[in-house]
Scaffold this motif. Structure first.
Motif, PDB file in Angstrom:
ATOM      1  N   SER A 106       1.689   6.669  -6.814  1.00  0.00           N
ATOM      2  CA  SER A 106       0.549   7.379  -7.384  1.00  0.00           C
ATOM      3  C   SER A 106       0.531   8.850  -7.008  1.00  0.00           C
ATOM      4  CB  SER A 106      -0.753   6.715  -6.925  1.00  0.00           C
ATOM      5  OG  SER A 106      -0.857   6.733  -5.499  1.00  0.00           O
ATOM      6  N   SER A 107       1.027   9.176  -5.801  1.00  0.00           N
ATOM      7  CA  SER A 107       0.974  10.569  -5.362  1.00  0.00           C
ATOM      8  C   SER A 107       2.146  11.388  -5.895  1.00  0.00           C
ATOM      9  CB  SER A 107       0.961  10.630  -3.837  1.00  0.00           C
ATOM     10  OG  SER A 107       2.161  10.097  -3.297  1.00  0.00           O
ATOM     11  N   GLY A 108       3.311  10.768  -6.010  1.00  0.00           N
ATOM     12  CA  GLY A 108       4.484  11.482  -6.477  1.00  0.00           C
ATOM     13  C   GLY A 108       5.019  12.498  -5.491  1.00  0.00           C
ATOM     14  N   TYR A 152       7.952  13.917  -0.130  1.00  0.00           N
ATOM     15  CA  TYR A 152       8.040  13.579   1.292  1.00  0.00           C
ATOM     16  C   TYR A 152       7.572  12.148   1.583  1.00  0.00           C
ATOM     17  CZ  TYR A 152       8.454  18.619   1.547  1.00  0.00           C
ATOM     18  OH  TYR A 152       8.869  19.918   1.355  1.00  0.00           O
ATOM     19  N   LEU A 153       7.168  11.414   0.561  1.00  0.00           N
ATOM     20  CA  LEU A 153       6.743  10.025   0.739  1.00  0.00           C
ATOM     21  C   LEU A 153       7.508   9.150  -0.255  1.00  0.00           C
ATOM     22  CD1 LEU A 153       4.742   8.250   2.370  1.00  0.00           C
ATOM     23  CD2 LEU A 153       3.129   8.500   0.472  1.00  0.00           C
ATOM     24  N   PRO A 154       8.775   8.866   0.019  1.00  0.00           N
ATOM     25  CA  PRO A 154       9.563   8.058  -0.919  1.00  0.00           C
ATOM     26  C   PRO A 154       9.117   6.606  -0.918  1.00  0.00           C
ATOM     27  CG  PRO A 154      10.826   8.519   1.059  1.00  0.00           C
ATOM     28  CD  PRO A 154       9.566   9.311   1.178  1.00  0.00           C
ATOM     29  N   ALA A 155       9.461   5.915  -1.974  1.00  0.00           N
ATOM     30  CA  ALA A 155       9.089   4.509  -2.119  1.00  0.00           C
ATOM     31  C   ALA A 155       9.892   3.651  -1.142  1.00  0.00           C
ATOM     32  CB  ALA A 155       9.336   4.050  -3.549  1.00  0.00           C
ATOM     33  N   PRO A 156       9.358   2.481  -0.762  1.00  0.00           N
ATOM     34  CA  PRO A 156      10.079   1.622   0.181  1.00  0.00           C
ATOM     35  C   PRO A 156      11.452   1.194  -0.301  1.00  0.00           C
ATOM     36  CG  PRO A 156       7.789   0.949   0.038  1.00  0.00           C
ATOM     37  CD  PRO A 156       7.998   1.974  -1.023  1.00  0.00           C
ATOM     38  N   VAL A 176       0.834  -1.204   0.000  1.00  0.00           N
ATOM     39  CA  VAL A 176       0.000   0.000   0.000  1.00  0.00           C
ATOM     40  C   VAL A 176       0.864   1.247   0.000  1.00  0.00           C
ATOM     41  CG1 VAL A 176      -1.666   1.316   1.363  1.00  0.00           C
ATOM     42  CG2 VAL A 176      -1.973  -1.144   1.081  1.00  0.00           C
ATOM     43  N   TRP A 177       1.918   1.235   0.806  1.00  0.00           N
ATOM     44  CA  TRP A 177       2.856   2.358   0.834  1.00  0.00           C
ATOM     45  C   TRP A 177       3.498   2.571  -0.541  1.00  0.00           C
ATOM     46  CZ3 TRP A 177       7.241   2.772   5.052  1.00  0.00           C
ATOM     47  CH2 TRP A 177       7.872   4.008   4.935  1.00  0.00           C
ATOM     48  N   TRP A 178       3.890   1.479  -1.175  1.00  0.00           N
ATOM     49  CA  TRP A 178       4.494   1.563  -2.499  1.00  0.00           C
ATOM     50  C   TRP A 178       3.523   2.190  -3.502  1.00  0.00           C
ATOM     51  CZ3 TRP A 178       8.707  -2.499  -2.865  1.00  0.00           C
ATOM     52  CH2 TRP A 178       9.648  -2.128  -3.820  1.00  0.00           C
ATOM     53  N   TRP A 179       2.282   1.727  -3.447  1.00  0.00           N
ATOM     54  CA  TRP A 179       1.271   2.259  -4.373  1.00  0.00           C
ATOM     55  C   TRP A 179       1.014   3.740  -4.095  1.00  0.00           C
ATOM     56  CZ3 TRP A 179      -3.540   4.230  -2.978  1.00  0.00           C
ATOM     57  CH2 TRP A 179      -4.376   4.562  -4.038  1.00  0.00           C
ATOM     58  N   ALA A 180       0.923   4.123  -2.810  1.00  0.00           N
ATOM     59  CA  ALA A 180       0.653   5.519  -2.469  1.00  0.00           C
ATOM     60  C   ALA A 180       1.798   6.427  -2.900  1.00  0.00           C
ATOM     61  CB  ALA A 180       0.423   5.642  -0.958  1.00  0.00           C
TER      62      ALA A 180
END
Length: 283
Positions: free
Chosen positions: A53-55, A58-62, A46-50
């Protein structure tokens, strides 16, 4: 029609195959592993998808956080920042455990002492430990002692209160039995009081361990030049977002590791209690 033709042949039934105990044990272990890993894997997906999708920066991929984690913490930074924080955490927790159990036993055994100190203890317990950081900086300075005092000021209360309740809940029948057999003094304290109160003491220690991690980080965020809390704040201020997330992940792994180690110690210390509970449920 002959007698042999009319005679019915007995039906042959194959006995049900019983699953071997080893196969059943492996199946239960496999299901438990799926349950344990299912939720973390789902959350990472879910984190990866978020993040994809958000780009959001401040929310880097795992995978970015995992790569940064290895680069940041598999280096000399771990010895410079993580190990001192872990040392302060364990030292503050140990000091709170000694003080909390010692004072808790005294208050639990003496009704008059408990009545005398209860208003003061309730007042001190109501003060949030982070509020003491500015005061301790003025009194002690930005030192290791200040950080230890912050940890102790928050960890001591669950240990103390659980110890008091555990000592007060000692079975009066066992207490009378010790008195009849002449078990007094330190021997009574060890064999009866501490043993009877140990389940609640361990519950207080478990709560204090999680509080110690929080206060360790807070004390380093407010005033420090090293440590995990200081490093995470520095990463945030310099907009090193993957590095900041790697510090947060390290704190989570530290808390998980300490929790597992505490459970192992708890099972060893409370082996008699856990065995008694299992026997009672079996009846």
């Amino acid at each position: 029609m002959s007698h042999a033709a009319t005679q019915q042949q007995p039906a042959t039934t194959t006995p049900p195959q019983r699953r071997s105990p080893v196969a059943a044990m492996l199946r239960r272990a496999g299901l438990r592993l799926v349950y344990l890993l299912g939720l973390p894997v789902a959350l990472i997906l879910v984190w990866w998808w978020a993040s994809a999708s958000s780009g959001l920066y401040y929310l880097p991929a795992p995978d970015v956080i995992a790569t940064t984690f290895g680069e940041v913490w598999f280096s000399e930074r771990f010895a410079q920042d993580a190990l001192p924080s872990i040392g302060r955490l364990l030292a503050g927790f140990a000091l709170a455990a000694v003080l909390g159990v010692g004072v808790g036993i005294a208050l639990g055994l003496s009704r008059s002492l408990r009545a005398l100190t209860e208003p003061v203890l309730e007042f001190l317990r109501a003060i949030p430990p982070p509020v003491l950081v500015p005061l301790l900086i003025l009194l002690v300075g930005v030192t290791t002692s200040m950080k230890l005092l912050v940890i102790v000021s928050g960890c001591i209360w669950p240990i103390l209160l659980n110890t008091v309740e555990g000592v007060r809940a000692v079975d009066p029948v066992l207490s009378d039995t010790c008195r009849c057999y002449g078990v007094r003094g330190p021997r009574r304290l060890v064999t009866l009081v501490l043993r009877s109160a140990s389940p609640q003491i361990m519950a207080g220690l478990r709560q204090a361990l999680s509080i110690a991690i929080i206060l360790m980080v807070i004390s380093e965020m407010f005033a420090s030049s090293s440590g995990l809390g200081f490093t995470i704040v520095q990463f945030q201020r310099s907009f090193a977002i993957p590095e900041m997330w790697s510090g947060i992940v390290l704190l989570g792994l530290l808390g998980f590791t300490l929790s597992v180690l505490f459970q192992l110690v708890e099972r060893r210390v409370l082996g008699w209690y856990l065995g008694l509970r299992a026997a009672t449920k079996g009846e």
